[in-house]
Design a protein around this motif. Structure first.
Motif, PDB file in Angstrom:
ATOM      1  N   TYR A 181      81.698  40.763  56.141  1.00  0.00           N
ATOM      2  CA  TYR A 181      81.642  41.247  54.771  1.00  0.00           C
ATOM      3  C   TYR A 181      80.309  40.866  54.159  1.00  0.00           C
ATOM      4  CZ  TYR A 181      86.608  41.795  55.501  1.00  0.00           C
ATOM      5  OH  TYR A 181      87.831  42.167  56.001  1.00  0.00           O
TER       6      TYR A 181
ATOM      7  N   THR B 260      80.542  45.713  47.806  1.00  0.00           N
ATOM      8  CA  THR B 260      80.899  44.978  49.018  1.00  0.00           C
ATOM      9  C   THR B 260      80.942  45.957  50.187  1.00  0.00           C
ATOM     10  OG1 THR B 260      82.252  43.417  47.777  1.00  0.00           O
ATOM     11  CG2 THR B 260      82.677  43.567  50.135  1.00  0.00           C
TER      12      THR B 260
ATOM     13  N   ASN C 118      86.737  42.701  49.340  1.00  0.00           N
ATOM     14  CA  ASN C 118      86.829  42.653  50.800  1.00  0.00           C
ATOM     15  C   ASN C 118      88.012  43.479  51.300  1.00  0.00           C
ATOM     16  OD1 ASN C 118      84.642  40.932  50.771  1.00  0.00           O
ATOM     17  ND2 ASN C 118      85.786  39.131  51.397  1.00  0.00           N
ATOM     18  N   LYS C 119      89.149  43.359  50.628  1.00  0.00           N
ATOM     19  CA  LYS C 119      90.351  44.080  51.053  1.00  0.00           C
ATOM     20  C   LYS C 119      90.130  45.595  50.995  1.00  0.00           C
ATOM     21  CE  LYS C 119      95.181  44.828  49.915  1.00  0.00           C
ATOM     22  NZ  LYS C 119      96.210  44.704  48.912  1.00  0.00           N
TER      23      LYS C 119
ATOM     24  N   ASN D 273      85.742  40.806  42.116  1.00  0.00           N
ATOM     25  CA  ASN D 273      86.647  39.841  42.727  1.00  0.00           C
ATOM     26  C   ASN D 273      86.437  39.944  44.230  1.00  0.00           C
ATOM     27  OD1 ASN D 273      89.231  39.163  44.199  1.00  0.00           O
ATOM     28  ND2 ASN D 273      89.761  38.423  42.152  1.00  0.00           N
ATOM     29  N   GLU D 274      85.951  38.885  44.850  1.00  0.00           N
ATOM     30  CA  GLU D 274      85.591  38.927  46.262  1.00  0.00           C
ATOM     31  C   GLU D 274      86.780  39.317  47.146  1.00  0.00           C
ATOM     32  OE1 GLU D 274      83.458  36.215  49.719  1.00  0.00           O
ATOM     33  OE2 GLU D 274      83.973  35.301  47.795  1.00  0.00           O
ATOM     34  N   GLU D 275      87.928  38.725  46.898  1.00  0.00           N
ATOM     35  CA  GLU D 275      89.110  39.011  47.724  1.00  0.00           C
ATOM     36  C   GLU D 275      89.506  40.490  47.643  1.00  0.00           C
ATOM     37  OE1 GLU D 275      93.774  37.654  48.067  1.00  0.00           O
ATOM     38  OE2 GLU D 275      92.355  36.316  47.089  1.00  0.00           O
TER      39      GLU D 275
END
Length: 69
Positions: free
Chosen positions: A6, A14, A44-45, A39-41
């Motif tokens: 990522y 991202t 990434n998702k 929001n990184e999470e």
């Protein structure tokens, strides 16, 4: 999928890089409207989901080609 990476390229973007068993790579992207919403999470998702969708397009092409042959 044998590897996933990522990268946060900008304040809102991202990119996910998935490497498949045969060495081929596919990418997926996600972006939010504002850096304040990042929001990184979640980024990434969504990027991973988008990359996986590209695999299905390739699999569909491969199946169609095999049926054609």
């Amino acid at each position: 999928i044998v590897n996933e990476q990522y990268f946060r390229l900008t304040d809102v973007l991202t990119v996910c890089v998935l490497t498949l068993r045969n060495g081929f790579t596919v990418t997926g992207e996600s972006a939010c409207a504002s850096p304040a919403n990042y929001n990184e999470e979640i980024g990434n998702k969504i990027a991973r989901e988008n990359a996986r969708e590209k695999i299905w397009v390739l699999e569909g092409y491969l199946l169609k080609q095999k049926l054609f042959e």
